[in-house]
Design an enzyme around this catalytic site. Structure first.
Site, PDB file in Angstrom:
ATOM      1  N   ARG A  66      45.574  36.499  41.801  1.00  0.00           N
ATOM      2  CA  ARG A  66      44.236  37.101  41.325  1.00  0.00           C
ATOM      3  C   ARG A  66      44.190  37.919  39.982  1.00  0.00           C
ATOM      4  NH1 ARG A  66      41.638  42.451  43.299  1.00  0.00           N
ATOM      5  NH2 ARG A  66      39.338  41.902  43.593  1.00  0.00           N
ATOM      6  N   HIS A  70      41.468  37.425  37.339  1.00  0.00           N
ATOM      7  CA  HIS A  70      40.549  38.391  36.798  1.00  0.00           C
ATOM      8  C   HIS A  70      40.898  38.538  35.312  1.00  0.00           C
ATOM      9  CE1 HIS A  70      39.014  40.399  40.633  1.00  0.00           C
ATOM     10  NE2 HIS A  70      38.970  39.310  40.806  1.00  0.00           N
ATOM     11  N   ASN A  98      38.121  45.523  39.994  1.00  0.00           N
ATOM     12  CA  ASN A  98      39.650  45.852  40.216  1.00  0.00           C
ATOM     13  C   ASN A  98      39.809  47.221  40.831  1.00  0.00           C
ATOM     14  OD1 ASN A  98      40.223  43.246  38.747  1.00  0.00           O
ATOM     15  ND2 ASN A  98      39.615  44.283  36.480  1.00  0.00           N
ATOM     16  N   HIS A 197      41.722  31.682  48.339  1.00  0.00           N
ATOM     17  CA  HIS A 197      41.511  32.528  49.360  1.00  0.00           C
ATOM     18  C   HIS A 197      42.083  32.082  50.503  1.00  0.00           C
ATOM     19  CE1 HIS A 197      37.827  34.747  47.462  1.00  0.00           C
ATOM     20  NE2 HIS A 197      39.117  34.910  46.628  1.00  0.00           N
TER      21      HIS A 197
END
Length: 330
Positions: A66, A70, A98, A197
């Site tokens: 992740r 990001h 975040n 996911h």
């Protein structure tokens, strides 16, 4: 004759050069062999420390994956997410996507520290993120791929970029797709990368509206399986418990596989952004079905899309820097 041969060899090298590289930025190439001479043990060091971290806490694999995502969606894959606030820099760690959820920074610190001992100021923090994401995927049973390398680190961060450009769990399908397209990614990349996911957790606060007030009318989301929703309500009340964690894929939460897509087809996608892949767009629904049926196809596309995502606006050549400490500029 000799001159002609030299010309032909040079020409053939130029003609085929792009085939040797995996991604071109405006000022240079990324390619998997970037550190072969300058820091031959770089990939081995990253893999070793990631393996240790994931063995200690399986969830760390999803957290590291992740972080790369990001990072790349804000100003490109330049390790801007790793910067702490200092001077004129306002950290992206404070952004809505975040804050209280981005994690794994200590693992990146440990990798950077080991690499600085091995080959000082050589391996960028941006490349560490890309390698850690690949290794995390492999360690949890997912596909492997050659990571194009040669990114450099940014000298700034963008809090507004982090707040605006990263897809949010409650965004509409169209908003999510637009955010992907702005990064040069398409609907295939969107569905494949959402498959990450299959590992990791989400906080109650990121899907609560689906349980109690999906459309502002006090009603739950009717695209969510009722028995699954009832289960979720037990740990995610109307108020409180914001940080309570739930598996994104309750079937095989620590194994990288295609059960995420099977869950969506059974109306058991946890986040709104998961479920809309099968309810709001025909093309994405067809892709969800394909990946649910064929794990190999999902793995192949996931690897391709990760390379593509890793090529978003990298800093190369003389742009940016190689940070000594990933948390601050030199």
């Amino acid at each position: 004759m000799a001159q002609l041969m030299i010309f032909l060899i040079a020409f053939s090298l130029l003609a085929f050069a792009p085939l040797c590289f995996c991604g071109k930025s405006s000022s240079g190439y990324l390619y998997p062999q970037f550190y072969d001479h300058s820091c031959p043990k770089a990939q081995e060091i990253v893999q070793c420390i990631v393996a240790k971290a994931v063995a200690k806490e399986t969830r760390m694999a999803a957290s590291l994956l992740r972080l790369h995502f990001h990072d790349c969606f804000v100003k490109g894959c330049d390790a801007s997410i790793l910067l702490d606030s200092s001077g004129s820099i306002i950290s992206e760690k404070r952004s809505n996507p975040n804050r209280n959820s981005a994690r794994g920074f200590e693992v990146i610190d440990e990798i950077k520290s080991a690499l600085e001992k091995e080959c000082p100021q050589t391996v960028s923090c941006a490349d560490i993120l890309a390698l850690a994401a690949r290794d995390s995927t492999v360690l949890t049973g997912g596909p492997s791929w050659e990571v194009p390398l040669g990114r450099r680190d940014s000298k700034g961060a963008s809090l507004s970029g982090s707040n605006n450009d990263i897809p949010a769990p409650n965004n509409t399908f169209q908003t999510i797709l637009t955010k992907f397209k702005l990064q040069g990614l398409d609907i295939v990349d969107l569905v494949a990368l959402s498959g990450s996911h299959t590992i990791g957790n989400a906080r109650c606060t990121s899907f609560r509206q689906r349980l109690y007030n999906q459309s502002g009318n006090g009603q739950p989301d009717n695209t969510l399986d009722e028995s699954y929703a009832a289960q979720l309500r037990m740990g995610c009340p109307r108020s409180g418990g914001d940080q309570n964690l739930f598996f994104l894929d309750f079937v095989s939460p620590t194994k990288f596989d295609n059960s995420y897509f099977k869950n969506i087809l059974a109306s058991k996608g946890l986040l709104n952004s998961d479920q809309v892949l099968s309810t709001k767009n025909e093309a994405s629904m067809e892709l969800v079905k394909k990946y649910a049926e064929n794990n190999d196809l999902f793995f192949q596309q996931f690897a391709k899309s990760m390379v593509k995502m890793g090529n978003i606006s990298p800093l190369t050549g003389n742009r940016g820097e190689i940070r000594r400490n990933c948390r601050r500029i030199n």
